[in-house]
Design a protein around this motif. Structure first.
Motif, PDB file in Angstrom:
ATOM      1  N   GLN A  29      24.117  48.540  93.184  1.00 56.23           N
ATOM      2  CA  GLN A  29      24.580  47.188  92.873  1.00 56.23           C
ATOM      3  C   GLN A  29      23.488  46.453  92.112  1.00 56.23           C
ATOM      4  O   GLN A  29      22.320  46.488  92.495  1.00 56.23           O
ATOM      5  N   ARG A  77      22.984  33.572  94.597  1.00 59.21           N
ATOM      6  CA  ARG A  77      24.338  34.117  94.515  1.00 59.21           C
ATOM      7  C   ARG A  77      25.379  33.022  94.305  1.00 59.21           C
ATOM      8  O   ARG A  77      26.411  33.243  93.665  1.00 59.21           O
ATOM      9  N   THR A  80      25.865  32.574  90.506  1.00 61.00           N
ATOM     10  CA  THR A  80      26.177  33.708  89.645  1.00 61.00           C
ATOM     11  C   THR A  80      27.659  33.739  89.283  1.00 61.00           C
ATOM     12  O   THR A  80      28.482  33.079  89.923  1.00 61.00           O
ATOM     13  N   GLN A  81      27.970  34.506  88.257  1.00 63.44           N
ATOM     14  CA  GLN A  81      29.352  34.731  87.834  1.00 63.44           C
ATOM     15  C   GLN A  81      29.553  36.232  87.679  1.00 63.44           C
ATOM     16  O   GLN A  81      28.661  37.020  88.003  1.00 63.44           O
ATOM     17  N   HIS A  82      30.721  36.633  87.211  1.00 60.78           N
ATOM     18  CA  HIS A  82      31.004  38.061  87.082  1.00 60.78           C
ATOM     19  C   HIS A  82      31.567  38.382  85.706  1.00 60.78           C
ATOM     20  O   HIS A  82      32.318  37.596  85.120  1.00 60.78           O
ATOM     21  N   ASP A  86      33.161  43.934  87.376  1.00 65.37           N
ATOM     22  CA  ASP A  86      32.543  43.286  88.536  1.00 65.37           C
ATOM     23  C   ASP A  86      31.024  43.234  88.435  1.00 65.37           C
ATOM     24  O   ASP A  86      30.324  43.197  89.445  1.00 65.37           O
ATOM     25  N   GLN A  87      30.511  43.238  87.200  1.00 70.42           N
ATOM     26  CA  GLN A  87      29.065  43.088  87.002  1.00 70.42           C
ATOM     27  C   GLN A  87      28.655  41.650  87.269  1.00 70.42           C
ATOM     28  O   GLN A  87      29.141  40.720  86.635  1.00 70.42           O
ATOM     29  N   GLU A  88      27.756  41.460  88.212  1.00 69.69           N
ATOM     30  CA  GLU A  88      27.282  40.127  88.552  1.00 69.69           C
ATOM     31  C   GLU A  88      26.253  39.675  87.518  1.00 69.69           C
ATOM     32  O   GLU A  88      25.389  40.449  87.101  1.00 69.69           O
TER      33      GLU A  88
END
Length: 273
Positions: A29, A77, A80-82, A86-88
């Motif tokens: 991750q 967190r 953050t966005q994506h 689903d890459q943060e």
């Protein structure tokens, strides 16, 4: 668990594209963090998994106020966005003036990004220059990767910057992360490019080694940047980055236990103060 810092020593050799590709093929991750204090523009070229545009005000800009009260992984967190897949992503500042809001918080940010946890951080810090505020992140990094073209002048800048970084941190009694160079070159020239770079770097005794060659693939770079449609997973660029990532753990110990990192041993409560 690991903070991987990606930077350029001169111009725009493709550090942001490399960071984006690396986060996409990372075996664990990962969080892609845009930390260029002069501003980033990925937010204007990428979309969320829903197809909606990303929010330019949610990321480093919105987190600046929170940084004054304390930073923790959970606080980061929240900002953050994506991206698709689903890459943060921690969206960067949109203009240099916003960087002033971070002031002396860069060191604290580095501690938190490198703290123990299940997420590795791929941080794009833009150009690395002597007075860059992002120099404060380097003592907390597991690895610093300098992206460069293969011209003599680019390699000279990398050699000088790597040496300066090492000397500055060592003189201050700070931990010195290993430094690697990622060369951007056509794959058919990768052996010659690597050999030439090794000679230039070794000749000065600079504490840096060639970590791999990123394929010069303009079409794939535009696809990754969101300027052109198309799949990238089978492109030369992404394939070359996948090979580099596979070798990082073996060559630099990336992915080893977090207790080996000085930053990982920092108490989070202390980092939040």
């Amino acid at each position: 668990m690991s903070l991987i810092v990606i930077a350029s020593a001169k111009g725009a050799p493709g550090a942001s594209t490399t960071a984006l590709a690396m986060a996409g093929v990372w075996p664990r991750q990962s969080l892609l963090a845009e930390l260029d204090p002069l501003g980033s523009d990925l937010v204007y070229r990428q979309v969320a998994p829903t197809g909606e545009v990303l929010d330019p005000n949610r990321g480093m800009f919105s987190m600046a106020l929170a940084a004054r009260g304390g930073l923790t992984p959970d606080v980061i967190r929240e900002h953050t966005q994506h991206l698709p897949g689903d890459q943060e992503i921690l969206v960067g500042l949109s203009r240099p003036e916003q960087g002033a809001a971070w002031g002396a918080h860069w060191d604290r940010l580095g501690r938190v990004l490198a703290a123990p946890g299940s997420t590795d951080v791929i941080a794009d810090i833009g150009r690395l220059y002597p007075d860059a505020p992002t120099m404060a992140l380097l003592p907390h990094a597991s690895l610093v990767l300098l992206v460069a073209r293969t011209t003599a002048e680019d390699l000279a800048h990398v050699r000088a910057r790597a040496t300066a970084v090492h000397q500055r941190l060592a003189a201050a009694g700070r931990r010195v992360a290993p430094v690697g160079v990622l060369l951007v070159a056509p794959l058919r020239q990768q052996t010659q490019a690597a050999d030439a770079a090794i000679r230039v770097l070794a000749g000065s005794g600079a504490p840096v080694q060639v970590a791999g060659v990123v394929a010069f693939d303009p079409r794939a770079a535009e696809q990754l940047a969101g300027r052109r449609r198309g799949r990238t997973h089978k492109t030369q660029l992404v394939g070359s980055v996948r090979t580099i990532v596979a070798n990082l753990e073996k060559r630099f110990g990336i992915g080893q236990a977090a207790e080996e990192s000085v930053s990982a041993r920092e108490d989070l409560e202390g980092a939040a103060r």
